[in-house]
Write an enzyme that holds these catalytic residues in place. Structure first.
Site, mmCIF file in Angstrom:
data_model
loop_
_atom_site.group_PDB
_atom_site.id
_atom_site.type_symbol
_atom_site.label_atom_id
_atom_site.label_comp_id
_atom_site.label_asym_id
_atom_site.label_seq_id
_atom_site.Cartn_x
_atom_site.Cartn_y
_atom_site.Cartn_z
ATOM 1 N N MET A 1 0.845 -1.197 0.000
ATOM 2 C CA MET A 1 0.000 0.000 0.000
ATOM 3 C C MET A 1 0.876 1.240 0.000
ATOM 4 S SD MET A 1 -3.223 1.094 0.079
ATOM 5 C CE MET A 1 -3.769 2.810 0.192
ATOM 6 N N GLU A 2 0.466 2.198 -0.832
ATOM 7 C CA GLU A 2 1.309 3.335 -1.207
ATOM 8 C C GLU A 2 1.214 4.531 -0.275
ATOM 9 O OE1 GLU A 2 -1.423 2.185 -2.853
ATOM 10 O OE2 GLU A 2 -2.623 3.819 -3.655
ATOM 11 N N GLU B 1 4.652 0.951 -6.125
ATOM 12 C CA GLU B 1 4.281 1.797 -4.989
ATOM 13 C C GLU B 1 4.967 3.156 -5.074
ATOM 14 O OE1 GLU B 1 1.797 0.714 -3.392
ATOM 15 O OE2 GLU B 1 1.956 -1.333 -4.168
ATOM 16 N N GLU C 1 -4.215 2.997 -10.183
ATOM 17 C CA GLU C 1 -3.692 1.637 -10.209
ATOM 18 C C GLU C 1 -3.189 1.187 -11.579
ATOM 19 O OE1 GLU C 1 -2.760 0.426 -7.701
ATOM 20 O OE2 GLU C 1 -3.939 1.446 -6.179
HETATM 21 ZN ZN LIG Z 1 -1.257 0.418 -6.444
#
Ligand SMILES: [Zn+2]
Length: 806
Positions: free
Chosen positions: A258-259, A291, A313
Site C-alpha cells: 500500500m502506497e 508503490e 492503479e
Molecule cells: Zn497500487
C-alpha cells in the site's frame, strides 16, 4: 454508514483547507486513544457537515460528549474558519481493516499497524474520509518504550516514549498511516539535490524476528529502491513531495502493498524466509516500482472519486513493470506480466462483472462498490491498456502528457477528463477517441489469422485500434522477420510473410487474445520451446492456456504441450508462470478421475527442473514438486535434510498431510515458529484427509476467530486436490456458513471468504450442485457486496468449465 457519492460531492464543495493534528496513544493493549484537532474552512457559513469515525467509544467534541451516531460526528452551524477537537478510544482489529494488532508467534512481540485504505482511515482517526478533501497531518504517537514508530511524516523528535513527525503536505485521508513495533531497520541517506542538505532519509523496516532476512536482502532492496527513485525523479517534473521514504514489511496487511505517502507498507511474507523464486524476486522489484510511482500518481495527484481508482492503479501497475526493467535491471518483468499478470486481466474481462477500466461514477456510489471494482480490470487490463497507449502515442508524448497531468494537478485531484486534457495537449493523436474505445468499454478483441492462399491475413474481431508487432517464423519456429502493424476495422494482408508461420502481438504490446491459423498453430505446438524470445514464448503459452479455458483444446492437450515444451524451458519466469497456470487449469477444469494423471506430469516436469541443477529454476520447481509429488520417499527424505529451503520443506509437509501422513506437521511447526511457519502449518492441518480432521478445520474456518492471514491459510488447504468425495458435504455448507460469517464480518473478511471458494476438481454434476447453491444464496439478496461480487465471479468461472451452459 458508508459515504455516498452525492454526500461526498456536497462536502467537497463545503470544506476546504483542512489541517489535522493528531496524537495516538498505543500503550494500552486493550484499545488505543485518539486526540485530534481538525481545522478547516467552510465555504457556506451556517451549514452543517460531519466527520467519520468508525467504532469509537467515549467520543467527545470540544470537551463535551459528541453528537455521534452511525460512525459520524455531526458538525453544525459551521463558521468560515473552524477548529474542532475530538477525543475517543478506538478498538484494535485483527482482520487487517484498521489499526491492526499482531502478535509475532516467533517471539511474542506486539505490532500495531494502521492498515488503512478506502473508507478505513475512519477506523483509526476522525477524518473527512473521501479522496477529494485533502488534509495535512501532524502526528505524534506515544508507544511502548522499546518500539520504533514510522509514519507518513519524517521523524522530527523523540521525547521519552513520544514520537513526533513532521507535518505532511496535504493528501487524502485513505493514505494516512503509522506502524509501531520493535522493528529492525536498515536506513540510509538517498542523494536528492532538491532536498535540504541534498539527501532524504530512506529506510527498510521489518519485524524483529525477520532480522536475518532483512539483512540478507538489504543490499538488493536498497539497490532497487535507489535506482527506481533516481529514475522517477529524473522523468517526473514535480519534485518528490514528501520528507522521507520509508518501506515496511508489515504483518496483517490485506493487500500486496500500500502506497502510503512517505511510508509504503508491504505484506511481510514478501520478505521470504527461504530462497525466493524468480517470480517472487520480480514481484518485489515491480511492486517497489509500483508503490513508488504512486508517490506521484495517486498520492500527489489523486482521483476525485473511487470510480477513477484505475487512474491510480493502472498507471502504477504499468510503471511498476516498466521501471523494474529500465531502472532496476529486472528486464524480463514484462515476460512475467505476460504469463502471470495479464491473464488475470483477460479472465476478469470475460466475466459478467467486467466493467470499463474508467467506470461511470454512477456505478460506483460508495466505497464497497469501489472495493469490488478494484480488480484485475483496474490493475492488469488497465496496465496493459496504458502500455498499448504508450506504444501507440510514442513514449515521449506519453510521458509529456503524464508530466502535464502531474504538474497541473499537484496536491489536488483529477479525473479521466483531466487526464485526457493533459495527454491531448502533448499529442497529435486523437486520445479521446482512443480512450472511448479502450477505457470506456468492456471485453477484449481477438486477433484472428486466416490465409488467402498462403498469404496470412490478420483480422481484428472487436472494436479497438491496435498497434502491435507481428512476427514470422519458419516451420522450425526460427524467427524470420517482424513488422509493426496498425490494426483497425480493415484486415491486414501480410504479403511478405507468405507461407510463414505468423504470431501476432509477439511483443505483447496490446491487450487481445490470439487465434492462430491451423498452419501456424501446428508449427507452434511442434516447436514452441524453439522460439527464441522468452516474451513471445510467454505470449504463446498464455495463448495455449486461453485456448484451453475457451475449450478449443482440452486440458489433456495443454498438459501434453507442457510435457513436450516446458521440460526444455530455461527461463525461470516462463517456467514458473506456466507451472502456475497448469495448476490453476487442472484445479478448475480437470475431472476428479483425470487429476492424478495431470499432477503426475506436472510434478515430473518440476522434478526434472529441480534435479537439473539450474539455480534459477530450482527454487520455483522444487516447491511445485514438493507440493504435488506422490513420491513419499523423496518428500520424507527432504525433511531429513537440514539444508532444504523452508518453503520446500513446508510444501513437502503439506503434501504428505494431503496424502494422509500428518505426523510431520508438529515437528516442522516446532522447528519453524515464524509467521510463515504458523500459516504453513495451518494450511497443512487443513489438508489432512480424514472426516475428523476436516470437521475440526471447518470449525476453525467458520469460527470468526481467525485473523485475516490465518483464514487465508486455512482456506488454502481445505479443498485438497484429490478430496472431492470427502469434501462433498462441505460444498453447500461453505455457501450457507460462509454467508453467515461474512454477514457478521467486514469487507476484508468478505473478500477472504470469497477467496476460500471450493476450487478443486469436481465432477460436472457436483459443479452444477455447487453452482445452484451459490446462485440461490445470491438470489436472496442478503449477500454482502464484496462477497456477492466474488461469488458471481466464481459462478462465471464455474460456467466456463461446464460442457453445456447452466
Ligand atoms: Zn497500487
Amino acid at each position: 454508514m458508508p459515504l455516498m457519492l452525492p454526500e461526498a460531492r456536497e462536502r467537497a464543495v463545503l470544506l476546504t483547507d483542512v489541517h489535522t493534528v493528531v496524537h495516538l496513544d498505543l500503550t494500552s493493549t486493550e484499545d488505543f486513544g485518539v486526540e485530534a484537532t481538525i481545522s478547516f474552512r467552510c465555504t457556506q457559513p451556517g451549514a452543517s457537515s460531519f466527520l467519520e469515525l468508525h467504532g469509537g467509544t467515549d467520543v467527545t467534541l470540544d470537551g463535551e460528549p459528541a453528537p455521534y451516531a452511525d460512525g459520524r460526528i455531526a458538525l453544525t452551524d459551521l463558521a468560515e474558519t473552524n477548529e474542532v477537537r475530538i477525543t475517543a478510544r478506538m478498538p484494535y482489529v485483527h482482520d487487517g481493516d484498521g489499526m491492526t494488532e499482531t502478535i509475532d508467534p516467533a517471539d511474542g512481540e506486539r505490532y500495531v499497524c494502521a492498515h488503512t485504505s478506502m473508507d478505513i482511515t475512519q477506523k483509526v482517526i476522525p477524518c473527512f474520509d473521501q479522496p477529494d478533501i485533502k488534509s495535512t497531518f501532524a502526528l505524534s504517537v506515544t508507544a511502548p518504550s522499546h518500539w520504533t514508530v514510522v509514519a507518513n511524516g519524517a521523524l522530527e523528535s523523540r521525547e521519552g516514549d513520544t514520537w513526533t513527525f513532521t507535518t505532511t503536505p496535504p493528501f487524502s485521508s485513505y493514505l494516512f498511516t503509522l506502524v509501531g513495533g520493535p522493528w529492525v531497520s536498515v536506513t540510509w541517506d538517498e542523494p536528492y539535490a532538491p532536498a535540504p542538505g541534498g539527501t532524504l532519509p530512506f529506510g527498510w523496516h521489518a519485524r524483529a524476528s525477520q532480522e536475518r532476512e532483512l539483512r540478507r536482502d538489504a543490499d538488493e532492496l536498497k539497490r532497487i529502491t535507489s535506482t527506481c527513485f533516481q529514475h522517477y525523479t529524473s522523468i517526473f517534473e514535480p519534485e518528490y513531495p514528501y520528507a522521507d521514504f520509508q518501506q515496511v514489511f508489515a504483518p496483517g496487511l490485506n493487500w500486496g502493498a500500500m502506497e502510503f505517502p512517505g511510508c509504503v507498507v508491504y505484506r511481510d511474507e514478501a520478505l521470504k524466509q527461504g530462497t525466493p523464486t524468480e517470480l517472487e524476486r520480480e514481484w518485489v522489484a515491480s511492486t517497489i516500482a509500483h508503490e513508488m510511482a504512486h508517490m506521484w500518481f495517486g498520492d500527489l495527484v489523486t482521483m476525485k472519486w473511487w470510480n477513477d481508482i484505475w487512474l491510480n492503479e493502472s498507471f502504477a501497475d504499468f510503471m511498476g513493470y516498466d521501471v523494474a526493467g529500465v531502472a532496476a535491471g529486472y528486464t524480463d518483468a514484462w515476460t512475467s506480466a505476460a504469463i502471470t499478470r495479464k491473464p488475470t486481466g483477460y479472465r476478469a474481462d470475460r466475466r459478467r462483472s467486467s466493467h470499463p477500466i474508467a467506470e461511470d461514477e454512477d456505478n460506483v456510489l460508495d466505497a464497497d462498490a469501489a472495493f469490488a471494482n478494484a480488480d484485475m480490470i483496474t490493475y492488469a487490463k488497465g496496465n496493459a491498456s496504458l502500455s498499448q497507449l504508450g506504444h501507440w502515442l510514442g513514449e515521449e508524448d506519453f510521458l509529456a502528457g503524464v508530466n502535464k497531468h502531474l504538474t497541473t494537478h499537484a496536491f489536488g485531484n483529477a479525473d479521466l477528463a483531466d487526464f485526457l486534457d493533459s495527454l491531448d495537449s502533448e499529442s497529435e493523436h486523437d486520445v479521446r477517441a482512443w480512450a472511448k474505445a479502450w477505457l470506456r468499454t468492456t471485453g477484449f478483441d481477438t486477433l484472428v489469422v486466416t490465409r488467402d492462399g498462403d498469404v496470412p491475413v490478420l483480422t481484428r474481431e472487436g472494436s479497438r485500434p491496435h498497434r502491435l508487432t507481428v512476427s514470422a517464423y519458419d516451420d522450425a519456429m526460427q524467427l524470420v522477420d517482424s513488422r509493426d502493424v496498425q490494426l483497425g476495422d480493415e484486415p491486414v494482408r501480410l504479403e511478405e510473410f507468405a507461407g510463414r508461420v505468423v504470431v501476432p502481438n509477439s511483443g505483447d504490446e496490446t491487450f487481445a487474445v490470439i487465434r492462430p491459423d491451423e498452419q501456424s498453430w501446428s508449427a507452434i505446438t511442434a516447436g514452441l520451446s524453439s522460439v527464441e524470445s522468452q516474451l513471445t514464448r510467454a505470449v504463446l503459452w498464455w495463448t495455449a492456456v486461453d485456448l484451453t479455458e475457451s475449450k478449443v483444446i482440452g486440458v489433456g492437450e495443454l498438459i501434453a504441450l507442457a510435457d513436450r515444451h516446458l521440460r526444455p524451458e530455461t527461463h525461470p519466469l516462463v517456467f514458473e508462470g506456466v507451472m502456475r497456470n497448469l495448476q490453476t487449469i487442472t484445479r478448475r477444469y480437470a475431472a476428479p478421475d483425470e487429476v492424478a494423471g495431470h499432477l503426475a506430469v506436472i510434478a515430473d516436469i518440476a522434478r526434472e527442473a529441480t534435479d537439473g541443477g539450474d539455480p534459477a529454476l530450482a527454487p520455483g520447481a522444487s516447491r511445485v514438486f514438493a507440493r504435488l509429488s506422490s513420491d513419499r520417499e523423496r518428500l520424507v527424505d527432504w525433511l531429513g535434510q537440514d539444508d532444504v529451503d523452508p518453503g520446500v520443506r513446508w510444501a513437502a509437509v503439506q503434501r504428505l498431510a494431503e496424502l494422509g501422513e500428518p505426523s510431520y506437521i508438529d515437528a516442522e511447526a516446532e522447528r519453524d515458529k515464524s509467521v510463515s511457519g504458523h500459516h504453513a502449518a495451518l494450511t497443512a492441518r487443513a489438508l489432512v484427509p480424514t472426516e475428523a480432521a476436516k470437521a475440526e478445520t471447518w470449525g476453525r474456518l467458520m469460527s470468526g476467530e481467525l485473523g485475516n492471514h490465518e483464514l487465508d491459510a486455512v482456506g488454502a488447504g481445505f479443498w485438497g486436490w484429490e478430496q472431492a468425495d470427502l469434501l462433498r458435504p462441505y460444498l453447500t455448507r461453505y455457501v450457507s456458513e460462509g454467508l453467515a460469517l461474512a454477514q457478521r464480518s467486514g469487507q476484508a473478511m468478505g473478500d477472504l471468504i470469497g477467496d476460500a471458494f471450493p476450487r478443486l476438481p469436481l465432477t460436472e454434476d457436483v459443479r452444477r450442485e455447487l453452482r445452484a447453491a451459490v446462485a440461490s444464496a445470491l438470489e436472496t439478496g442478503d449477500v454482502p457486496t464484496v462477497l456477492a461480487r466474488s461469488w458471481n465471479d466464481a459462478l462465471d468461472d464455474l460456467d466456463r468449465t461446464l460442457t453445456t451452459p447452466s
